[in-house]
Scaffold this motif. Structure first.
Motif, mmCIF file in Angstrom:
data_model
loop_
_atom_site.group_PDB
_atom_site.id
_atom_site.type_symbol
_atom_site.label_atom_id
_atom_site.label_comp_id
_atom_site.label_asym_id
_atom_site.label_seq_id
_atom_site.Cartn_x
_atom_site.Cartn_y
_atom_site.Cartn_z
ATOM 1 N N ALA A 71 43.459 -10.374 -13.141
ATOM 2 C CA ALA A 71 42.606 -9.358 -13.760
ATOM 3 C C ALA A 71 41.130 -9.692 -13.598
ATOM 4 O O ALA A 71 40.707 -10.829 -13.830
ATOM 5 C CB ALA A 71 42.953 -9.219 -15.233
ATOM 6 N N ASP A 72 40.329 -8.699 -13.206
ATOM 7 C CA ASP A 72 38.888 -8.903 -13.139
ATOM 8 C C ASP A 72 38.252 -8.433 -14.442
ATOM 9 O O ASP A 72 38.926 -7.890 -15.330
ATOM 10 C CB ASP A 72 38.285 -8.173 -11.935
ATOM 11 N N LEU A 73 36.953 -8.644 -14.574
ATOM 12 C CA LEU A 73 36.269 -8.341 -15.828
ATOM 13 C C LEU A 73 36.373 -6.867 -16.212
ATOM 14 O O LEU A 73 36.672 -6.557 -17.383
ATOM 15 C CB LEU A 73 34.810 -8.787 -15.754
ATOM 16 N N PRO A 74 36.121 -5.902 -15.309
ATOM 17 C CA PRO A 74 36.260 -4.488 -15.703
ATOM 18 C C PRO A 74 37.654 -4.155 -16.236
ATOM 19 O O PRO A 74 37.783 -3.381 -17.194
ATOM 20 C CB PRO A 74 35.958 -3.733 -14.405
ATOM 21 N N ALA A 75 38.686 -4.728 -15.646
ATOM 22 C CA ALA A 75 40.046 -4.461 -16.115
ATOM 23 C C ALA A 75 40.257 -5.024 -17.514
ATOM 24 O O ALA A 75 40.909 -4.390 -18.358
ATOM 25 C CB ALA A 75 41.065 -5.058 -15.149
ATOM 26 N N MET A 76 39.706 -6.193 -17.794
ATOM 27 C CA MET A 76 39.855 -6.798 -19.111
ATOM 28 C C MET A 76 39.091 -6.002 -20.162
ATOM 29 O O MET A 76 39.564 -5.826 -21.292
ATOM 30 C CB MET A 76 39.392 -8.253 -19.071
ATOM 31 N N VAL A 77 37.913 -5.524 -19.815
ATOM 32 C CA VAL A 77 37.146 -4.685 -20.738
ATOM 33 C C VAL A 77 37.916 -3.397 -21.035
ATOM 34 O O VAL A 77 38.001 -2.950 -22.184
ATOM 35 C CB VAL A 77 35.755 -4.372 -20.159
ATOM 36 N N GLN A 78 38.496 -2.796 -19.998
ATOM 37 C CA GLN A 78 39.248 -1.560 -20.183
ATOM 38 C C GLN A 78 40.437 -1.783 -21.107
ATOM 39 O O GLN A 78 40.719 -0.948 -21.985
ATOM 40 C CB GLN A 78 39.726 -1.029 -18.823
ATOM 41 N N ARG A 79 41.156 -2.881 -20.929
ATOM 42 C CA ARG A 79 42.308 -3.182 -21.777
ATOM 43 C C ARG A 79 41.859 -3.339 -23.238
ATOM 44 O O ARG A 79 42.501 -2.845 -24.168
ATOM 45 C CB ARG A 79 42.994 -4.462 -21.312
ATOM 46 N N THR A 80 40.761 -4.050 -23.430
ATOM 47 C CA THR A 80 40.245 -4.276 -24.784
ATOM 48 C C THR A 80 39.839 -2.966 -25.435
ATOM 49 O O THR A 80 40.211 -2.675 -26.582
ATOM 50 C CB THR A 80 39.056 -5.240 -24.738
ATOM 51 N N GLU A 81 39.103 -2.146 -24.723
ATOM 52 C CA GLU A 81 38.621 -0.889 -25.295
ATOM 53 C C GLU A 81 39.761 0.096 -25.556
ATOM 54 O O GLU A 81 39.715 0.859 -26.533
ATOM 55 C CB GLU A 81 37.578 -0.261 -24.365
#
Length: 402
Positions: free
Chosen positions: A218-228
């Motif tokens: 997972a890259d950073l944008p994917a992790m942010v999307q999961r969190t949000e």
């Protein structure tokens, strides 16, 4: 009350029952004045062994810790489950904390710094759980969420800032991350590691979300999307929750809907190992139910109460809802471990079936019975067949008081 540890109830039982009320009538259409009288059930054909058949009155919390624990259970009905944001999260991970949070111990490895109890000294109660995608533990995606409740919004904001600061400074390689949809959120990650942690204040609550991709892809944008996406589910739920007023907290009812009284009571030894019995109205109970990957059963079963004692009792609003629960949870619909039919106890008015699980699917062989009577569905666990039948018969007798 013995403080419950992080262990999770590993066995599930559920029961449903409806009280029988008789009205007195006389002659052709004439009515006898007075209150309706409950018909006494005939239990003469039941073998209940030494198990209780009369409900236990739970009353109010006996001390502040018990009151906070009960408030944490109430909050649990309003904490999002990861599969609500992404149906790929199908496995509940045990041993990662809670589910009720009273101090740092209940957060376990999800909190790496040792300042939690100091920063969150005003914590009223919280709820935490972790779920993962299916597959090898070394390559799955894990998503954890905790909701912590404080006396007011100002305290929650201060705690969110403090916990993020201490998480951030715990490792000098951490870098701040902006959550575009939740600018009040405080998030961080360590470049090269597929993990993102965040603390977000919302009114009097602090929501902690940790995403961890064990595969490292997972890259950073994917992790942010999961969190949000998880925060998108969580924030509206908190707006629906009504905390117990502080002046009433120590008088909080342990069994407000009267469903917990209808379960087989936990032994002191079980309470010491797994915590006190629980009362819920929805998603909070999922922490102890196996095989649940969505919340459809709450709607199809028209659930109005779920209690987890030595058995689990689920009350439906209607007879049809109770029947739907029975069909949903009996083996053959969601028991992936496999089971075989065994003899059921006699004398139960409704539906009752018993099963033995395959040893290969569980560490120890086990048996259980499911039953539906009136507006209640139930599952009872047992060892020896005679003991299982006695427990199930006693559970049925208890439900007749509902």
């Amino acid at each position: 009350m013995r403080r419950p540890g992080p262990a999770v109830l590993r066995r599930v039982c559920a029961t449903l029952v409806v009280g029988v009320v008789s009205t007195a009538v006389a002659g052709c259409g004439s009515v006898v004045a007075g209150e309706a009288v409950r018909a006494e059930p005939d239990l003469s054909g039941l073998d209940v062994g030494n198990y209780p058949t009369e409900p236990v009155e739970f009353g109010a919390a006996e001390d502040n810790e018990a009151a906070r624990y009960r408030e944490g259970q109430r909050l649990g009905d309003f904490v999002a489950l990861p599969f609500e944001a992404d149906p790929g999260y199908v496995d509940r991970i045990v041993g990662t904390g809670g589910p009720v949070v009273l101090d740092r111990r209940d957060m376990q490895a999800l909190v790496v710094n040792d300042t939690f109890d100091e920063v969150a000294a005003d914590l009223v109660a919280g709820w935490v759980h972790t779920w993962s995608t299916e597959g090898d533990p070394g390559s799955v995606q894990q998503l954890s969420i905790a909701v912590l409740m404080f006396p007011d919004a100002a305290t929650a904001e201060s705690v969110a800032v403090g916990l993020e600061r201490d998480d951030f400074t715990f490792n000098a390689d951490n870098r701040p991350v902006q959550l575009s949809k939740y600018p009040q959120g405080k998030a961080h990650w360590r470049p090269g590691n597929a993990s993102l942690g965040s603390w977000t204040a919302h009114d009097r609550y602090v929501v902690f979300v940790k995403y961890d991709d064990r595969s490292g892809r997972a890259d950073l944008p994917a992790m942010v999307q999961r969190t949000e996406s998880l925060l998108d589910i969580q924030m509206p739920l908190l707006d629906e929750f009504e905390p117990t007023p502080p002046e009433q907290l120590n008088e909080i009812a342990l069994d407000p809907d009267g469903v917990l009284a209808l379960t087989l009571p936990k032994s002191p030894q079980t309470i010491a190992m797994f915590g006190p019995p629980d009362a819920f109205r929805g998603r909070g109970a999922v922490y102890a139910l196996t095989g649940i990957t969505n919340l459809d059963f709450l709607d199809t079963g028209q659930v109005t109460g779920i209690a987890l004692g030595e058995s689990v009792v689920v009350r439906s609003e209607t007879l049809r809802g109770a029947e739907a629960l029975y069909e949903n949870f009996r083996p053959g619909t969601n028991d992936s471990g496999g089971s075989r039919v065994i003899e059921a106890p006699k004398g139960i008015d409704g539906k009752a079936e018993c099963f033995s699980r395959q040893v290969a699917a569980y560490e120890n062989p086990s048996s259980f019975c499911v039953l539906r009577t009136g507006r209640y569905f139930a599952q009872v666990e047992g060892g020896q067949i005679q003991d299982l039948h006695q427990k199930t018969s006693a559970q049925y007798a208890l439900l007749l008081h509902g």
